[in-house]
Design an enzyme around this catalytic site. Structure first.
Site, mmCIF file in Angstrom:
data_model
loop_
_atom_site.group_PDB
_atom_site.id
_atom_site.type_symbol
_atom_site.label_atom_id
_atom_site.label_comp_id
_atom_site.label_asym_id
_atom_site.label_seq_id
_atom_site.Cartn_x
_atom_site.Cartn_y
_atom_site.Cartn_z
ATOM 1 N N ASP A 183 0.820 -1.207 0.000
ATOM 2 C CA ASP A 183 0.000 0.000 0.000
ATOM 3 C C ASP A 183 0.849 1.250 0.000
ATOM 4 O O ASP A 183 2.006 1.222 0.363
ATOM 5 C CB ASP A 183 -0.790 0.044 1.316
ATOM 6 C CG ASP A 183 -2.178 -0.469 1.139
ATOM 7 O OD1 ASP A 183 -2.552 -0.772 0.006
ATOM 8 O OD2 ASP A 183 -2.882 -0.553 2.167
ATOM 9 N N LYS A 240 -0.129 2.440 -7.421
ATOM 10 C CA LYS A 240 0.124 2.847 -8.811
ATOM 11 C C LYS A 240 -0.839 2.187 -9.788
ATOM 12 O O LYS A 240 -0.693 2.334 -10.999
ATOM 13 C CB LYS A 240 1.565 2.480 -9.194
ATOM 14 C CG LYS A 240 2.622 3.178 -8.353
ATOM 15 C CD LYS A 240 3.456 4.144 -9.185
ATOM 16 C CE LYS A 240 4.236 5.110 -8.311
ATOM 17 N NZ LYS A 240 5.355 4.457 -7.632
#
Ligand code: SAH
Length: 427
Positions: A203, A225
């Site tokens: 995370d 991402k």
């Protein structure tokens, strides 16, 4: 005594082991015996509080008196944990008569068995005997433990890792809490799994330094991402976890704080379960407790707060999507910890005041807690929202409301371990 000791792994489950003595030595010896499943009889007139707790919980039998030879009847092993040499010798004699091995804390030369220094890594137990010198055995044990902890150490290959299966079979997913920010605040189990993972899905809030622990040949997926909206991204993450595990990998899903505190860990568990992938959950140190602590604020304090409530502030109080009874929270006296609350802080604090929580209630905001960038703002319920804007505080931050926010003020906690220096922070 001549001759080398002959090492054995005793399988004590359900077997009687007698421990004579109820002091510090017995306190240290008993837990490993209970862990081995031994049926422990403790013979001692008095017990330390820790041993007393085992006795009260019926985890062992306690004979509250001095040793008598027939205490050893039916025993497989005896551990002598008393200082008195004459009493200890009488236990030794009774044990020898019955051909029961006798460990002596007071006199290793009179013992018929020595307890090794031990370290465990999953299913592997390493036991070290130092020729009767406990300091030497502990030093060697510590060196071996360090060796095993090195991520490419001899026993850390996936083939020996507990539960890690040959790559032709289903792997597994571990949902691991990474802690609030300081890389040292991950659990021992979480760290061990991280260092062995074939795939790590991390995370945004995960301490970056922890990623240095990942094997060089492991696949590292940065979940922040993933180029979709939040709910699509969550599906994508679930799919990555399931696909990699079905390909036989050990997948670590590393999440900030604790996986189940506003971490969507439950959804990931369900997705894995639906695909038949085994999941382990490793709890983490949650920022809801650790961030206040890092600012010198205990979430409970005797005579001040007998409750703490952790609430998400990411949905505005007046939104139809809100699941939080802010009016009811306003009626509580204890500590209120708000996560993800900066954006809606003005509305949240106004709602609490409107429903009766006093505007002068102490408040604190802790940004990037337990990291070198930690900032702490102290304020009150009535003014904290404006103060946060004025100070330019940003997420991630935890808001603490309640009298605990000032309970330890003036105790000289600046620079206290656990509150790292906060460059640019306000005291
Ligand atoms: N599972 C996490 C919380 C995830 S929600 C846990 O148990 O800690 C994300 C929120 O957590 C952030 O918006 C912030 O409110 C809080 N948070 C996480 N890490 C933090 C930190 N180091 N300092 C302050 N707040 C933090």
């Amino acid at each position: 005594m001549s001759g080398n000791p002959y090492p054995l792994g005793l399988r004590l489950a359900g077997r009687r082991v007698v421990v004579v003595g109820g002091g510090v030595v017995a306190t240290r010896r008993v837990p490993a015996l209970l862990d081995a499943g031994a049926h422990v009889l403790l013979v001692a007139p008095e017990l330390t509080p820790a041993l007393r707790a085992h006795a009260d919980a019926a985890r062992l039998d306690w004979a509250p008196r001095r040793f008598a030879p027939d205490d050893l009847d039916g025993a497989w092993l005896v551990q002598v944990a008393i200082d008195d040499p004459i009493a200890a010798a009488s236990v030794s004699a009774a044990a020898a008569e019955r051909r029961i091995f006798c460990v002596r804390a007071d006199d290793r030369f009179s013992a018929t068995a020595w307890t090794p220094a031990v370290t465990r890594q999953g299913p592997v137990t390493v036991a070290v005997l130092g020729g009767g010198d406990p300091r030497r055995s502990m030093a060697v044990r510590d060196a071996i433990r360090d060796l095993l902890d090195v991520r490419k150490g001899p026993l850390s290959t996936p083939a020996v890792e507990e539960g890690s299966l040959p790559h032709t079979r289903v792997g597994r997913v571990a949902l691991v809490g990474a802690g609030p920010g300081d890389p040292e605040l991950i659990t021992v189990r979480g760290w061990r799994l991280l260092t062995r993972a074939d795939v790590v899905v991390a995370d945004r809030l995960v301490p970056g330094l922890l990623l240095d622990e990942v094997r060089a040949d492991a696949e590292l997926v940065d979940a922040s991402k993933i180029p979709y909206g939040p709910s699509r991204a969550q599906e994508e993450i679930n799919q990555i976890l399931v696909d990699r595990a079905l390909a036989g990998k050990l997948v670590v899903r590393l999440k900030g704080g604790d996986p189940y505190v506003f971490g969507r860990g439950g959804e990931e568990l369900l997705a894995c379960a639906a695909a038949g992938v085994p999941v382990t959950v490793v709890p983490g140190v949650t920022s809801s407790i650790a961030a206040p602590a890092a600012a010198g604020i205990p979430v409970t304090h005797r005579g001040v707060a007998h409750e703490f409530t952790v609430v998400s502030g990411h949905v505005a109080p007046d939104s139809p999507d809100s699941l939080v009874r802010w009016d009811a929270l306003a009626g509580l006296r204890g500590t209120l910890v708000v996560l993800m609350g900066l954006k809606n802080l003005a509305a949240i604090t106004a709602t609490l005041v409107a429903h009766g929580r006093p505007a002068e209630t102490p408040a604190a905001v802790v940004q990037e807690a337990t990291t070198g960038a930690q900032r702490v703002l102290r304020s009150t319920l009535g003014t904290v929202a404006a103060d946060v804007v004025a100070a330019g505080l940003r997420p991630p931050a935890v808001v603490v409301l309640g009298d605990v926010a000032t309970a330890l003020a003036g105790a000289g906690l600046e620079g206290f371990p656990g509150s790292p220096p906060a460059p640019g922070g306000q005291a």
